[in-house]
Scaffold this active site. Structure first.
Site, PDB file in Angstrom:
ATOM      1  CG  HIS A  69      -4.541   0.104  -8.145  1.00 28.51           C
ATOM      2  ND1 HIS A  69      -5.861  -0.043  -7.795  1.00 28.51           N
ATOM      3  CD2 HIS A  69      -4.054   1.101  -7.354  1.00 28.51           C
ATOM      4  CE1 HIS A  69      -6.154   0.827  -6.845  1.00 28.51           C
ATOM      5  NE2 HIS A  69      -5.071   1.534  -6.550  1.00 28.51           N
ATOM      6  CG  HIS A 119      -2.051   0.919   1.261  1.00 25.60           C
ATOM      7  ND1 HIS A 119      -2.481   1.619   0.175  1.00 25.60           N
ATOM      8  CD2 HIS A 119      -2.813   1.364   2.307  1.00 25.60           C
ATOM      9  CE1 HIS A 119      -3.458   2.448   0.517  1.00 25.60           C
ATOM     10  NE2 HIS A 119      -3.672   2.315   1.815  1.00 25.60           N
ATOM     11  CG  ASP A 152       2.563   4.600  -4.160  1.00 26.76           C
ATOM     12  OD1 ASP A 152       2.416   5.684  -3.584  1.00 26.76           O
ATOM     13  OD2 ASP A 152       1.851   3.607  -3.941  1.00 26.76           O
TER      14      ASP A 152
HETATM   15  N1  NMX Z   1       5.288  -6.770  -9.565  1.00 28.21           N
HETATM   16  C1  NMX Z   1       5.312  -8.118  -9.498  1.00 28.21           C
HETATM   17  N2  NMX Z   1       4.217  -8.888  -9.363  1.00 28.21           N
HETATM   18  C2  NMX Z   1       3.048  -8.244  -9.323  1.00 28.21           C
HETATM   19  C3  NMX Z   1       2.928  -6.850  -9.433  1.00 28.21           C
HETATM   20  C4  NMX Z   1       4.117  -6.102  -9.540  1.00 28.21           C
HETATM   21  N3  NMX Z   1       4.113  -4.775  -9.597  1.00 28.21           N
HETATM   22  N4  NMX Z   1       1.627  -6.507  -9.374  1.00 28.21           N
HETATM   23  C5  NMX Z   1       0.941  -7.666  -9.227  1.00 28.21           C
HETATM   24  N5  NMX Z   1       1.805  -8.712  -9.197  1.00 28.21           N
HETATM   25  C6  NMX Z   1       1.488 -10.116  -8.994  1.00 28.21           C
HETATM   26  C7  NMX Z   1       0.755 -10.287  -7.659  1.00 28.21           C
HETATM   27  O1  NMX Z   1       1.693 -10.323  -6.592  1.00 28.21           O
HETATM   28  C8  NMX Z   1       0.022 -11.587  -7.881  1.00 28.21           C
HETATM   29  O2  NMX Z   1       0.955 -12.631  -7.722  1.00 28.21           O
HETATM   30  P1  NMX Z   1       0.557 -14.008  -6.973  1.00 28.21           P
HETATM   31  O3  NMX Z   1      -0.537 -14.596  -7.819  1.00 28.21           O
HETATM   32  O4  NMX Z   1       1.842 -14.779  -6.993  1.00 28.21           O
HETATM   33  O5  NMX Z   1       0.091 -13.627  -5.614  1.00 28.21           O
HETATM   34  C9  NMX Z   1      -0.357 -11.491  -9.357  1.00 28.21           C
HETATM   35  O6  NMX Z   1       0.553 -10.558  -9.951  1.00 28.21           O
HETATM   36  C10 NMX Z   1      -1.765 -11.018  -9.604  1.00 28.21           C
HETATM   37  O7  NMX Z   1      -1.953  -9.794  -8.942  1.00 28.21           O
HETATM   38  P2  NMX Z   1      -3.200  -8.859  -9.241  1.00 28.21           P
HETATM   39  O8  NMX Z   1      -4.440  -9.641  -8.949  1.00 28.21           O
HETATM   40  O9  NMX Z   1      -3.055  -8.272 -10.602  1.00 28.21           O
HETATM   41  O10 NMX Z   1      -2.997  -7.673  -8.225  1.00 28.21           O
HETATM   42  P3  NMX Z   1      -3.427  -7.572  -6.699  1.00 28.21           P
HETATM   43  O11 NMX Z   1      -4.742  -6.918  -6.627  1.00 28.21           O
HETATM   44  O12 NMX Z   1      -3.279  -8.868  -6.008  1.00 28.21           O
HETATM   45  O13 NMX Z   1      -2.272  -6.630  -6.145  1.00 28.21           O
HETATM   46  C11 NMX Z   1      -0.951  -4.746  -5.755  1.00 28.21           C
HETATM   47  C12 NMX Z   1      -2.290  -5.239  -6.247  1.00 28.21           C
HETATM   48  C13 NMX Z   1      -0.957  -3.213  -5.772  1.00 28.21           C
HETATM   49  C14 NMX Z   1      -0.723  -5.222  -4.320  1.00 28.21           C
HETATM   50  C15 NMX Z   1       0.168  -5.286  -6.694  1.00 28.21           C
HETATM   51  O14 NMX Z   1      -0.028  -4.829  -8.008  1.00 28.21           O
HETATM   52  C16 NMX Z   1       1.558  -4.943  -6.235  1.00 28.21           C
HETATM   53  O15 NMX Z   1       2.104  -5.665  -5.376  1.00 28.21           O
HETATM   54  N6  NMX Z   1       2.188  -3.850  -6.769  1.00 28.21           N
HETATM   55  C17 NMX Z   1       3.464  -3.394  -6.323  1.00 28.21           C
HETATM   56  C18 NMX Z   1       3.330  -2.648  -4.997  1.00 28.21           C
HETATM   57  C19 NMX Z   1       2.667  -1.314  -5.195  1.00 28.21           C
HETATM   58  O16 NMX Z   1       2.995  -0.546  -6.088  1.00 28.21           O
HETATM   59  N7  NMX Z   1       1.706  -0.984  -4.307  1.00 28.21           N
HETATM   60  C20 NMX Z   1       1.086   0.333  -4.300  1.00 28.21           C
HETATM   61  C21 NMX Z   1      -0.400   0.337  -4.666  1.00 28.21           C
HETATM   62  C22 NMX Z   1      -0.929   1.737  -4.621  1.00 28.21           C
HETATM   63  N8  NMX Z   1      -0.958   2.260  -3.246  1.00 28.21           N
HETATM   64  O17 NMX Z   1      -0.456   3.321  -2.979  1.00 28.21           O
HETATM   65  O18 NMX Z   1      -1.520   1.607  -2.353  1.00 28.21           O
HETATM   66  C1  MLT Z   2      -4.709   4.160  -2.586  1.00 20.26           C
HETATM   67  O1  MLT Z   2      -4.522   5.324  -2.936  1.00 20.26           O
HETATM   68  O2  MLT Z   2      -5.307   3.888  -1.522  1.00 20.26           O
HETATM   69  C2  MLT Z   2      -4.110   3.060  -3.401  1.00 20.26           C
HETATM   70  O3  MLT Z   2      -4.080   3.377  -4.756  1.00 20.26           O
HETATM   71  C3  MLT Z   2      -4.629   1.690  -3.095  1.00 20.26           C
HETATM   72  C4  MLT Z   2      -6.045   1.370  -3.461  1.00 20.26           C
HETATM   73  O4  MLT Z   2      -6.827   2.176  -3.899  1.00 20.26           O
HETATM   74  O5  MLT Z   2      -6.372   0.159  -3.318  1.00 20.26           O
END
Ligand code: NMX
Ligand code: MLT
Length: 474
Positions: free
Chosen positions: A353, A307, A409
């Site tokens: 995301h 997050h 981010d």
């Molecule tokens: N790099 C590598 N793997 C990824 C990434 C990434 N940037 N994004 C998604 N995946 C993987 C994820 O870990 C999952 O793997 P597994 O099946 O092994 O668990 C797979 O792809 C499917 O993920 P999704 O369903 O597309 O995404 P999910 O909703 O689970 O995750 C996040 C969303 C934001 C947690 C994920 O995209 C992520 O870990 N991104 C990098 C961290 C990040 O930038 N977070 C900030 C979000 C915004 N914020 O400010 O909160």
């Molecule tokens: C946020 O601003 O809270 C992030 O993009 C994460 C989200 O919306 O799930």
């Protein structure tokens, strides 16, 4: 090839935002503030009975209407796509991104008041919009700015609580501890102990929320100066607006940095209700825990790397790219570095995301800021190169199919770094200050609308297996 798809997705997104702005502007302008009342609380006093009636009607006339089916995938998969929360201040569209009370980011940039010499929205105006659903006048924003400045005194025991921690403690730990110490002054807790009637809950909640929003920049700046500037605190300047004063207390008086701070606080403030921090704030608040307790809990969720902490991770990761490959790295080498990150079992921070299925408009507006103010910054150029390289690599991976695009981010760190705020571990604190606007606005409405204690049903794997067996034999 994939990059061109990304560019055309980017262009589509931009033109869609443009079209929607012009199409719906006439409607939105009607929404605009016509009252000249400068007092935000009396505006809410007028709005609350209307909205209470609206919710009552919704419940009595449509309470049994179905909103979708819950699947086993949703239960196992972090409730993705499950509609289960009422959140008034903003709404997220997977393709288009966030709208604050119906207004997109470009629309907010167009209609919200700015500083005299600036072009970015003043966060006070956004706060007014989140709370009332109306675009404030310049005078209303100025009045709110003064009100917040008059509430910003922080008692010494808050600083002492922070000082009890080692200065090496993570900035989010210090910040959340400071917010917990602010709780001592909760008006809601006092009023509840004195037996306040539930119909009045929103009033001390309003006082706590405005006080909290006013005080968090002071606490956050204290943490920054303690950690990185030998504890040499800078007093607040009451003549400045919220964003500019925060920048000033951190030690950055460059006008461009003040503009960046206004934009930063505006765009990070709210992202509907299901993200970890907003949902946590709402969940804890639903037990009638006061706004300080609720917001401190939200901050602890924001401090997770999937997050809000991702903004720290992005800059640290970018710096590791520079260390290993240099600033002027080729796309080929960059691709290899991204693959190496993935092969080591890590995520590429700033990409993907939980809800968005397109480039985050918060990324887009930060990119526009960079193109306007720092086009030659080498780290900005690296961020632009990453936008070409990362999405195809994630897509090729096969599992990040839903959204390989950058989120908010992916961009924020290089802008802060450009103006001298180089300490990446501090970045999530800035996100936290901004998120106080959204979470607190909704907390006021939670109490005004009398929203219920949150208590969803959980089940065990045994229960799920038995249920699925029964469903397949039926
Ligand atoms: N790099 C590598 N793997 C990824 C990434 C990434 N940037 N994004 C998604 N995946 C993987 C994820 O870990 C999952 O793997 P597994 O099946 O092994 O668990 C797979 O792809 C499917 O993920 P999704 O369903 O597309 O995404 P999910 O909703 O689970 O995750 C996040 C969303 C934001 C947690 C994920 O995209 C992520 O870990 N991104 C990098 C961290 C990040 O930038 N977070 C900030 C979000 C915004 N914020 O400010 O909160
Ligand atoms: C946020 O601003 O809270 C992030 O993009 C994460 C989200 O919306 O799930």
């Amino acid at each position: 090839m994939v990059f061109f798809r990304s560019v055309s997705a980017f262009t589509r997104l931009r033109s869609r935002i443009g079209q929607q702005s012009s199409l719906s502007n006439s409607v939105r302008w009607i929404q605009m503030q016509s009252s000249t009342d400068l007092d935000l609380k009396s505006q809410l006093q007028e709005l609350i009975p209307e909205q209470q009636d609206r919710l009552k009607k919704l419940k009595s006339e449509h309470g049994k209407v179905q909103l979708g089916n819950i699947t086993v995938d949703m239960v196992i998969g972090g409730m993705r796509g499950m509609t289960g929360l009422l959140w008034e201040t903003s709404l997220l569209d997977p393709e288009e991104g966030i709208r604050f009370r119906g207004l997109s980011i470009p629309e907010c940039q167009k209609v919200l008041p700015t500083a005299q010499s600036g072009a970015e929205p003043l966060p006070e105006g956004l706060l007014w919009l989140l709370l009332t659903g109306k675009v404030p006048s310049k005078e209303q924003v100025e009045a709110l700015s003064k009100d917040l400045a008059s509430r910003a005194a922080v008692p010494d025991y808050v600083y002492n609580a922070i000082d009890a921690l080692p200065s090496t403690a993570h900035p989010m730990t210090q910040f959340a501890s400071g917010v917990m110490a602010l709780q001592v002054q909760s008006e809601f807790q006092k009023a509840y102990e004195n037996g306040i009637h539930k119909s009045k809950f929103w009033e001390p909640t309003y006082e706590d929320c405005l006080n909290l929003i006013a005080r968090v920049p002071v606490v956050a700046a204290y943490v920054y100066r303690r950690m990185y500037k030998n504890g040499d605190s800078i007093p607040s300047d009451k003549s400045l607006d919220y964003g500019a004063n925060f920048s000033h207390m951190l030690g950055f008086d460059d006008e461009k940095m003040k503009e960046l701070m206004r934009l930063y606080i505006t765009i990070h403030s709210d992202h509907e209700g299901g993200n970890v921090s907003a949902h946590t704030g709402h969940l804890v608040g639903s037990a009638l825990s006061d706004p300080y307790l609720s917001f401190a809990a939200a901050l602890n969720g924001l401090a997770g790397p999937l997050h809000g902490l991702a903004n720290q991770e992005v800059l640290l990761w970018i710096k590791s790219v520079v260390e290993e490959c240099g600033e002027d790295v080729s796309k080929e080498k960059l691709k290899e570095y991204v693959q190496k990150t993935l092969n080591s079992g890590k995520v590429v921070p700033g990409y993907g995301h939980g809800v968005l299925r397109n480039t985050d408009p918060r990324y887009v507006c930060q990119r526009e800021f960079a193109l306007k103010h720092l086009p030659d910054d080498p780290l900005f150029q690296l961020v632009s190169k990453l936008y070409e390289v990362v999405p195809p690599v994630l897509t090729e991976l096969g599992k990040v199919v839903k959204n390989p695009w950058p989120n908010v981010d992916a961009h924020s760190g290089v802008l802060l770094n450009h103006y001298g705020l180089t300490e990446a571990r501090y970045y999530t604190v800035l996100f936290g200050v901004s998120r106080s606007l959204g979470i607190c606005s909704q907390l006021i409405w939670d109490r005004a609308l009398g929203l219920a204690l949150e208590r969803p049903k959980s089940v065990t794997m045994d229960w799920l297996e038995a249920h699925c067996k029964k469903a397949s034999s039926a």
